[in-house]
Design a protein around this motif. Structure first.
Motif, PDB file in Angstrom:
ATOM      1  N   ASP A  94      14.516   2.927  -5.072  1.00  0.00           N
ATOM      2  CA  ASP A  94      15.759   3.101  -5.816  1.00  0.00           C
ATOM      3  C   ASP A  94      16.403   1.720  -5.961  1.00  0.00           C
ATOM      4  OD1 ASP A  94      17.766   4.486  -7.105  1.00  0.00           O
ATOM      5  OD2 ASP A  94      18.638   5.332  -5.295  1.00  0.00           O
ATOM      6  N   CYS A  95      17.299   1.583  -6.933  1.00  0.00           N
ATOM      7  CA  CYS A  95      17.991   0.305  -7.096  1.00  0.00           C
ATOM      8  C   CYS A  95      19.452   0.535  -7.463  1.00  0.00           C
ATOM      9  CB  CYS A  95      17.299  -0.582  -8.118  1.00  0.00           C
ATOM     10  SG  CYS A  95      17.402   0.000  -9.804  1.00  0.00           S
ATOM     11  N   GLU A 150      12.653   0.113  -1.279  1.00  0.00           N
ATOM     12  CA  GLU A 150      11.390   0.776  -1.591  1.00  0.00           C
ATOM     13  C   GLU A 150      10.595   0.999  -0.323  1.00  0.00           C
ATOM     14  OE1 GLU A 150       7.943  -0.732  -2.161  1.00  0.00           O
ATOM     15  OE2 GLU A 150       8.475  -2.488  -1.024  1.00  0.00           O
ATOM     16  N   SER A 179      11.463   9.130   0.473  1.00  0.00           N
ATOM     17  CA  SER A 179      11.789   7.978  -0.358  1.00  0.00           C
ATOM     18  C   SER A 179      13.229   7.542  -0.101  1.00  0.00           C
ATOM     19  CB  SER A 179      11.585   8.304  -1.841  1.00  0.00           C
ATOM     20  OG  SER A 179      12.427   9.347  -2.228  1.00  0.00           O
ATOM     21  N   GLU A 197      16.916   6.215  -0.866  1.00  0.00           N
ATOM     22  CA  GLU A 197      17.834   6.422  -1.983  1.00  0.00           C
ATOM     23  C   GLU A 197      19.149   5.706  -1.687  1.00  0.00           C
ATOM     24  OE1 GLU A 197      20.190  10.030  -4.261  1.00  0.00           O
ATOM     25  OE2 GLU A 197      18.895  10.495  -2.579  1.00  0.00           O
ATOM     26  N   LYS A 250       7.709   4.647  -3.730  1.00  0.00           N
ATOM     27  CA  LYS A 250       8.991   5.257  -4.074  1.00  0.00           C
ATOM     28  C   LYS A 250      10.131   4.308  -3.724  1.00  0.00           C
ATOM     29  CE  LYS A 250       7.431   9.960  -3.499  1.00  0.00           C
ATOM     30  NZ  LYS A 250       7.744  11.267  -2.967  1.00  0.00           N
ATOM     31  N   GLU A 293      17.362  -3.483  -4.450  1.00  0.00           N
ATOM     32  CA  GLU A 293      16.322  -2.444  -4.504  1.00  0.00           C
ATOM     33  C   GLU A 293      15.868  -2.095  -3.092  1.00  0.00           C
ATOM     34  OE1 GLU A 293      13.209  -4.258  -6.772  1.00  0.00           O
ATOM     35  OE2 GLU A 293      14.367  -4.225  -8.624  1.00  0.00           O
TER      36      GLU A 293
END
Length: 123
Positions: A99-100, A93, A10, A12, A97, A91
């Motif tokens: 992250d922002c 993605e 994912s 990050e 999965k 963001e």
């Protein structure tokens, strides 16, 4: 057929620079994080007016853990009541999965004052 959850890397976000941008003004942004250049990763900018989206071109080195992505020609239009002040979210993605990271939308003088503080966050 199904990829186990543990094998997905994912994305990050660790930092986004600049932290503050001027509404309607074209700028370049730098995103630093982990697994940002994995194939299938998408970058979105979400704000009050909707979102823009782009897909990351996969890295030559898929084993690279920490990477940096440069976004050129980035522009956010904030037409919310109260003028050009507000926030948006960058963001990343990949599949389910992601992250922002928040980015401040402000006038040029506020952005200029915040730029020297960015180095404090990088440490």
């Amino acid at each position: 057929m199904c990829k186990p959850w543990g094998t997905w890397r994912s994305p990050e976000l660790i930092s986004v620079s600049p932290l503050a941008i001027v509404s309607g003004q074209e700028t370049s942004m730098s995103l630093k994080g982990r697994n940002l250049s994995a194939p299938g990763t998408k970058i979105h900018c979400t704000g009050a007016d909707g979102y823009t989206s782009s897909e990351v071109i996969g890295s030559e080195d898929p084993g690279m853990i920490c990477d940096e992505i440069k976004l050129g020609g980035f522009k956010v239009q904030n037409t919310s009541p109260g003028g050009a002040l507000g926030r948006c979210f960058i963001e990343v993605e990949n599949g389910f999965k992601g992250d922002c990271f928040p980015v401040i939308i402000a006038d040029a003088s506020i952005c200029k004052e915040l730029r020297p503080l960015e180095s404090e966050f990088d440490e």
